[in-house]
Design a protein around this motif. Sequence first.
Motif, PDB file in Angstrom:
ATOM      1  N   LEU A  71      62.143  -3.691 -45.032  1.00  0.00           N
ATOM      2  CA  LEU A  71      63.243  -2.794 -45.368  1.00  0.00           C
ATOM      3  C   LEU A  71      62.730  -1.413 -45.763  1.00  0.00           C
ATOM      4  O   LEU A  71      63.280  -0.400 -45.331  1.00  0.00           O
ATOM      5  CB  LEU A  71      64.081  -3.385 -46.510  1.00  0.00           C
ATOM      6  N   LEU A  72      61.686  -1.391 -46.567  1.00  0.00           N
ATOM      7  CA  LEU A  72      61.121  -0.117 -47.011  1.00  0.00           C
ATOM      8  C   LEU A  72      60.610   0.707 -45.836  1.00  0.00           C
ATOM      9  O   LEU A  72      60.928   1.896 -45.710  1.00  0.00           O
ATOM     10  CB  LEU A  72      60.000  -0.379 -48.023  1.00  0.00           C
ATOM     11  N   THR A  73      59.840   0.071 -44.956  1.00  0.00           N
ATOM     12  CA  THR A  73      59.320   0.806 -43.795  1.00  0.00           C
ATOM     13  C   THR A  73      60.442   1.177 -42.829  1.00  0.00           C
ATOM     14  O   THR A  73      60.380   2.219 -42.183  1.00  0.00           O
ATOM     15  CB  THR A  73      58.229   0.003 -43.062  1.00  0.00           C
ATOM     16  N   PHE A  74      61.480   0.352 -42.745  1.00  0.00           N
ATOM     17  CA  PHE A  74      62.619   0.691 -41.890  1.00  0.00           C
ATOM     18  C   PHE A  74      63.269   1.981 -42.368  1.00  0.00           C
ATOM     19  O   PHE A  74      63.526   2.890 -41.578  1.00  0.00           O
ATOM     20  CB  PHE A  74      63.650  -0.444 -41.877  1.00  0.00           C
ATOM     21  N   PHE A  75      63.528   2.068 -43.672  1.00  0.00           N
ATOM     22  CA  PHE A  75      64.198   3.266 -44.182  1.00  0.00           C
ATOM     23  C   PHE A  75      63.296   4.492 -44.078  1.00  0.00           C
ATOM     24  O   PHE A  75      63.775   5.590 -43.818  1.00  0.00           O
ATOM     25  CB  PHE A  75      64.686   3.048 -45.616  1.00  0.00           C
ATOM     26  N   ILE A  76      61.998   4.305 -44.248  1.00  0.00           N
ATOM     27  CA  ILE A  76      61.084   5.451 -44.132  1.00  0.00           C
ATOM     28  C   ILE A  76      60.983   5.919 -42.686  1.00  0.00           C
ATOM     29  O   ILE A  76      61.169   7.103 -42.390  1.00  0.00           O
ATOM     30  CB  ILE A  76      59.688   5.088 -44.688  1.00  0.00           C
ATOM     31  N   PHE A  77      60.712   5.005 -41.763  1.00  0.00           N
ATOM     32  CA  PHE A  77      60.427   5.411 -40.388  1.00  0.00           C
ATOM     33  C   PHE A  77      61.688   5.631 -39.552  1.00  0.00           C
ATOM     34  O   PHE A  77      61.777   6.611 -38.831  1.00  0.00           O
ATOM     35  CB  PHE A  77      59.501   4.393 -39.708  1.00  0.00           C
ATOM     36  N   VAL A  78      62.640   4.746 -39.637  1.00  0.00           N
ATOM     37  CA  VAL A  78      63.809   4.846 -38.760  1.00  0.00           C
ATOM     38  C   VAL A  78      64.865   5.770 -39.366  1.00  0.00           C
ATOM     39  O   VAL A  78      65.383   6.660 -38.678  1.00  0.00           O
ATOM     40  CB  VAL A  78      64.393   3.443 -38.474  1.00  0.00           C
ATOM     41  N   GLN A  79      65.171   5.606 -40.621  1.00  0.00           N
ATOM     42  CA  GLN A  79      66.226   6.406 -41.220  1.00  0.00           C
ATOM     43  C   GLN A  79      65.764   7.811 -41.585  1.00  0.00           C
ATOM     44  O   GLN A  79      66.450   8.787 -41.315  1.00  0.00           O
ATOM     45  CB  GLN A  79      66.756   5.704 -42.478  1.00  0.00           C
ATOM     46  N   TRP A  80      64.608   7.913 -42.182  1.00  0.00           N
ATOM     47  CA  TRP A  80      64.157   9.206 -42.713  1.00  0.00           C
ATOM     48  C   TRP A  80      63.390  10.013 -41.658  1.00  0.00           C
ATOM     49  O   TRP A  80      63.684  11.185 -41.423  1.00  0.00           O
ATOM     50  CB  TRP A  80      63.315   8.975 -43.970  1.00  0.00           C
ATOM     51  N   LEU A  81      62.404   9.389 -40.991  1.00  0.00           N
ATOM     52  CA  LEU A  81      61.576  10.118 -40.024  1.00  0.00           C
ATOM     53  C   LEU A  81      62.127  10.053 -38.591  1.00  0.00           C
ATOM     54  O   LEU A  81      61.529  10.619 -37.682  1.00  0.00           O
ATOM     55  CB  LEU A  81      60.138   9.586 -40.053  1.00  0.00           C
ATOM     56  N   GLN A  82      63.232   9.347 -38.389  1.00  0.00           N
ATOM     57  CA  GLN A  82      63.924   9.275 -37.097  1.00  0.00           C
ATOM     58  C   GLN A  82      63.036   8.703 -35.978  1.00  0.00           C
ATOM     59  O   GLN A  82      63.120   9.133 -34.834  1.00  0.00           O
ATOM     60  CB  GLN A  82      64.448  10.664 -36.696  1.00  0.00           C
ATOM     61  N   VAL A  83      62.167   7.743 -36.316  1.00  0.00           N
ATOM     62  CA  VAL A  83      61.362   7.067 -35.301  1.00  0.00           C
ATOM     63  C   VAL A  83      62.271   6.103 -34.546  1.00  0.00           C
ATOM     64  O   VAL A  83      63.153   5.478 -35.133  1.00  0.00           O
ATOM     65  CB  VAL A  83      60.183   6.310 -35.967  1.00  0.00           C
ATOM     66  N   ASP A  84      62.073   5.992 -33.233  1.00  0.00           N
ATOM     67  CA  ASP A  84      62.872   5.092 -32.418  1.00  0.00           C
ATOM     68  C   ASP A  84      62.706   3.650 -32.910  1.00  0.00           C
ATOM     69  O   ASP A  84      61.598   3.231 -33.255  1.00  0.00           O
ATOM     70  CB  ASP A  84      62.438   5.209 -30.955  1.00  0.00           C
ATOM     71  N   LEU A  85      63.804   2.891 -32.922  1.00  0.00           N
ATOM     72  CA  LEU A  85      63.772   1.520 -33.447  1.00  0.00           C
ATOM     73  C   LEU A  85      62.775   0.631 -32.687  1.00  0.00           C
ATOM     74  O   LEU A  85      62.096  -0.209 -33.293  1.00  0.00           O
ATOM     75  CB  LEU A  85      65.171   0.908 -33.397  1.00  0.00           C
ATOM     76  N   ASP A  86      62.664   0.816 -31.375  1.00  0.00           N
ATOM     77  CA  ASP A  86      61.712   0.006 -30.587  1.00  0.00           C
ATOM     78  C   ASP A  86      60.279   0.248 -31.040  1.00  0.00           C
ATOM     79  O   ASP A  86      59.504  -0.684 -31.192  1.00  0.00           O
ATOM     80  CB  ASP A  86      61.847   0.314 -29.100  1.00  0.00           C
TER      81      ASP A  86
END
Length: 124
Positions: A71-86
């Motif tokens: 969850l933590l890495t999801f919010f950092i990378f996908v939500q905050w840094l806009q990294v593609d989910l794949d």
Amino acid sequence: MSANSRLYSIVVNKCPRCHQGDFFIKKSAFSKDFDKMHEHCPHCGENFMPEPGFYWASMFVSYGFYTLYSLLTFFIFVQWLQVDLDYYLIGLIPTLILLTPYFFRMARRTWLTLFIAPRPQMKA
Ligand SMILES: [Zn+2]
């Protein structure tokens, strides 16, 4: 982080009772025999194996660490840094595998810490 706190003993591989003796024999979670524990604290003699199968439930604690990390890495990378989910998922799986020994050890220390009252001034 205080050397007398429960969090300290969980993170730094120390006895939950005295916060001085090592919990696991090997210092590093990323070495061979990372799962070998002392049966008793080398400093205060606290029993690290209260009963057979005691650490069976620590896998639920480990599951919690995996979930929290994901969850933590999801919010950092996908939500905050806009990294593609794949790309996030491709990167997540190897890191979860690599962190398995670390989470294994943290889960065991956390589980035992829940049942032992700390006494940092305790001498051998
Ligand atoms: Zn101890």
